[in-house]
Design a protein around this motif. Structure first.
Motif, PDB file in Angstrom:
ATOM      1  N   ASP B  10      -1.338  41.341  54.859  1.00 56.01           N
ATOM      2  CA  ASP B  10      -0.302  40.504  54.254  1.00 56.01           C
ATOM      3  C   ASP B  10      -0.736  39.040  54.290  1.00 56.01           C
ATOM      4  O   ASP B  10       0.080  38.146  54.478  1.00 56.01           O
ATOM      5  CB  ASP B  10       1.043  40.716  54.949  1.00 56.01           C
ATOM      6  CG  ASP B  10       1.007  40.338  56.424  1.00 56.01           C
ATOM      7  OD1 ASP B  10      -0.042  39.839  56.886  1.00 56.01           O
ATOM      8  OD2 ASP B  10       2.022  40.533  57.115  1.00 56.01           O
ATOM      9  N   LYS B  15      -3.213  45.148  58.188  1.00 55.07           N
ATOM     10  CA  LYS B  15      -2.286  46.256  58.433  1.00 55.07           C
ATOM     11  C   LYS B  15      -3.054  47.434  59.048  1.00 55.07           C
ATOM     12  O   LYS B  15      -4.223  47.661  58.727  1.00 55.07           O
ATOM     13  CB  LYS B  15      -1.653  46.709  57.112  1.00 55.07           C
ATOM     14  CG  LYS B  15      -0.714  45.683  56.488  1.00 55.07           C
ATOM     15  CD  LYS B  15       0.644  45.698  57.186  1.00 55.07           C
ATOM     16  CE  LYS B  15       1.596  44.676  56.606  1.00 55.07           C
ATOM     17  NZ  LYS B  15       2.176  45.055  55.329  1.00 55.07           N
ATOM     18  N   CYS B  41      -5.721  33.783  53.165  1.00 49.44           N
ATOM     19  CA  CYS B  41      -5.811  35.024  53.944  1.00 49.44           C
ATOM     20  C   CYS B  41      -6.803  34.908  55.098  1.00 49.44           C
ATOM     21  O   CYS B  41      -7.359  35.909  55.556  1.00 49.44           O
ATOM     22  CB  CYS B  41      -6.147  36.203  53.034  1.00 49.44           C
ATOM     23  SG  CYS B  41      -7.639  35.964  52.073  1.00 49.44           S
ATOM     24  N   HIS B  67      -0.490  38.163  45.741  1.00 51.61           N
ATOM     25  CA  HIS B  67       0.474  39.263  45.836  1.00 51.61           C
ATOM     26  C   HIS B  67      -0.140  40.596  45.431  1.00 51.61           C
ATOM     27  O   HIS B  67       0.564  41.528  45.085  1.00 51.61           O
ATOM     28  CB  HIS B  67       1.711  38.944  44.996  1.00 51.61           C
ATOM     29  CG  HIS B  67       2.447  37.745  45.516  1.00 51.61           C
ATOM     30  ND1 HIS B  67       3.236  37.789  46.626  1.00 51.61           N
ATOM     31  CD2 HIS B  67       2.454  36.460  45.089  1.00 51.61           C
ATOM     32  CE1 HIS B  67       3.728  36.584  46.875  1.00 51.61           C
ATOM     33  NE2 HIS B  67       3.264  35.755  45.956  1.00 51.61           N
ATOM     34  N   THR B  94       0.189  49.840  47.710  1.00 48.76           N
ATOM     35  CA  THR B  94      -0.772  48.862  47.188  1.00 48.76           C
ATOM     36  C   THR B  94      -2.054  49.554  46.738  1.00 48.76           C
ATOM     37  O   THR B  94      -2.544  49.327  45.633  1.00 48.76           O
ATOM     38  CB  THR B  94      -1.103  47.808  48.273  1.00 48.76           C
ATOM     39  OG1 THR B  94       0.109  47.276  48.770  1.00 48.76           O
ATOM     40  CG2 THR B  94      -1.961  46.698  47.713  1.00 48.76           C
TER      41      THR B  94
END
Lengths: 250, 309
Positions: B10, B15, B41, B67, B94
């Motif tokens: 994110d 994750k 990021c 996004h 995703t």
């Protein structure tokens, strides 16, 4: 606005499928076939767009055997205006299907392409995204809400943590999730009318698509059985076993 | 062989699904690079360098990737991934959104949701809602795969010493935009990563009654899920759904409360280590796969569990 809806003929969702005796495939003899539930939601959404005005024509397309006509007729009975069958007697992979749909997009120039997020046989969840890559159109996958206005589509998507909303310029591809709508039942007069609606037939060869498979299924088998456990007498018995036998709580 | 793993993150952190995907990559064998595409990021990229088993962390840091819009990220992955033998992403929403688009750009037939690696080109995957397991072999020069994360253990998030390499390539298709998101906020662990999952079905009878399960979940440090029947009845939101079309979970302990056990639900939880079923209908199919079944009224039993735990 023209809407193209892709529909697939699949084993009905109530049927429990089994591998064939030699494990080479899934036994599809004498099983009930239906329109893929996610595709039915796509057809319903197209019909609602037409009822609300932005859509003027709905074209339903299916790729499959001659009998896939039945699923196109179902779509016509639900409110699509005409159908196209891309006849193929072999099962095509998502990439080949996306290429066929790209060829139809080139012919029909739809403003919106609606399709299911996945079919309940192969569970691939690929075709819409692949069509996006081949056409260059943006994609709104796993849609739970769709608003089309001013040449744009606003799509609310069901994502792992909740909901995401994206804006797409048209033409765009939207793939449906379960909560987008609840499909209507076709009325008898509409089923009769659907029989007279135009349905053209073509084939991957006529469209110039190479459908040579890239992936070979070597074997299919049932999933490993999980042995049934035991019944416990009461809450105390359950807690005792979870603590001392399974050791998953302390 | 060289494998590109697409990180799930994110922007600020990595994750857990990424760590399971790396295990799948390791079972294929070869050098593994991790791609992080995002905006600001750096946080996720730094975490990635510590993950065990990674050679390089490739970082594409640009607002266009913020996004994870498929229209912008798929061309980036296709460009970077063209020199690899395998491209893997977790089968999250995703990954499922982006990977087929990458595959078509590379003219490859992707393979979705692999649950086992048989060899570098042969994989197992569930079809027909998990009722059939297919073994499939790819003849494409690049294998493009999504990975069922519950089928693979996680690699360690510590101990690695990967180098960071910045990618400068920017793809911005301009035909899609991020408008907003509503993400569920919960103090409880994420459903797919929780060690204990308590799910309720139609038998819960109302939205309010799910508080019983929340209380139980808090006692056990678990997450709360639901069957499709409970979601369709409007008791709980869709992101709580466990099943073939919802989330796939495999916790140490799964407690199914008032769930009959439709095939589509079983497909989402049958790999749990220990399954407990609580249902007043002793004929409910869920008992056929439960390790411990308790035939009783959930409204008696769940409060009792809450008291005794």
């Amino acid at each position: 606005m023209k809407v193209l809806v892709a529909v697939k003929r699949v084993v009905d969702y109530n049927v429990k499928v089994r591998p064939t005796a030699d494990g080479s495939g899934v036994d599809l003899n004498n099983v009930k076939m239906s329109i893929n539930p996610f595709c039915e939601i796509a057809v319903e959404e197209a019909v609602r767009l037409k009822e609300k005005d932005p859509a003027t024509e709905i074209v339903a397309v299916s790729i499959g055997p001659q009998q896939a006509q039945e699923q196109i007729r179902t779509s016509l009975a639900l409110g699509a205006d005409r159908g196209i069958l891309i006849k193929s007697d072999t099962d095509l992979e998502p990439l080949a299907i996306a290429k066929c749909l790209k060829a139809i997009c080139d012919q029909e120039s739809p403003d919106l392409i609606l399709m299911g997020k996945q079919s309940i046989d192969g569970d691939n969840n690929q075709t819409g995204q692949m069509l996006g890559a081949l056409t260059g159109y943006p994609q709104g996958t796993f849609a739970s809400e769709l608003i089309v206005e001013g040449g744009k589509a606003k799509v609310t998507r069901e994502v792992d943590g909740g909901l995401q909303t994206v804006g797409l310029s048209l033409p765009a591809i939207v793939t449906t999730d379960l909560r987008l709508n609840e499909p209507r039942y076709a009325s008898l007069p509409n089923i009769m009318k659907a029989k007279k609606k135009p349905l053209d037939t073509t084939s991957p060869e006529e469209l110039g698509i190479d459908t040579t498979p890239r992936v070979t299924t070597l074997k299919v088998e049932p999933p490993p059985e999980r042995a049934a456990g035991i019944k416990v007498a009461d809450v105390d018995d359950l807690l005792y076993k979870l603590k001392n036998e399974a050791k998953v709580i302390s | 062989m060289s494998i590109l793993v697409i990180a799930e993150h994110d922007n600020s952190s990595l994750k857990p699904a990424t760590l399971n995907t790396i295990t799948a990559a390791q079972s294929i064998g070869g050098d593994i690079d991790l791609l992080i595409a995002g905006a600001d990021c750096g946080g996720a990229a730094n975490e990635a360098t510590k993950v065990s088993g990674i050679g390089r962390v490739l970082v594409a840091d640009n607002p266009a990737y913020g996004h994870r819009l498929a229209e912008n990220i798929a061309p980036l992955i296709a460009e970077v991934g063209a020199s690899y033998s395998h491209i893997l992403a977790p089968a999250t929403t995703t990954g499922k959104n982006i990977i087929p688009r990458v595959a078509a750009l590379l003219d490859v037939q992707a393979i979705s949701d692999i649950s086992s690696v048989e060899s570098a080109d042969t994989f197992k995957r569930p079809i027909y809602a998990g009722n059939i397991i297919a073994t499939v072999q790819s003849s494409d020069s690049i294998k493009v795969l999504t990975v069922r994360t519950t089928a693979f253990d996680a690699v360690s998030a510590e101990g690695g010493t990967a180098s960071i390499e910045a990618l400068t390539s920017i793809h911005n298709s301009g035909n899609s935009s991020f408008i907003g998101e509503e993400l569920a906020v919960s103090e409880r662990p994420e459903l797919t990563a929780a060690r204990v999952v308590i799910s309720g079905g139609r038998g819960m009878a109302s939205s309010d009654n799910f508080q019983l399960l929340e209380k139980l979940a808090d006692k056990l440090g678990g997450a709360v899920g639901a069957s499709r029947a409970a979601v369709d009845a409007g008791f709980v939101p869709n992101d709580m759904q466990v099943g073939q079309t919802g989330k796939i979970v495999a916790p140490d302990l799964y407690i199914a409360v008032g769930i009959s056990g439709a095939i589509q639900h079983l497909a989402g939880m049958k790999d749990s280590k220990v399954i407990v079923a609580i249902n007043k209908d002793e004929e409910a199919p869920i008992f056929q796969m439960a390790d411990y079944g308790l035939v009783a009224d959930l409204f008696d039993v769940v409060p009792e569990l809450n008291t005794k735990l």
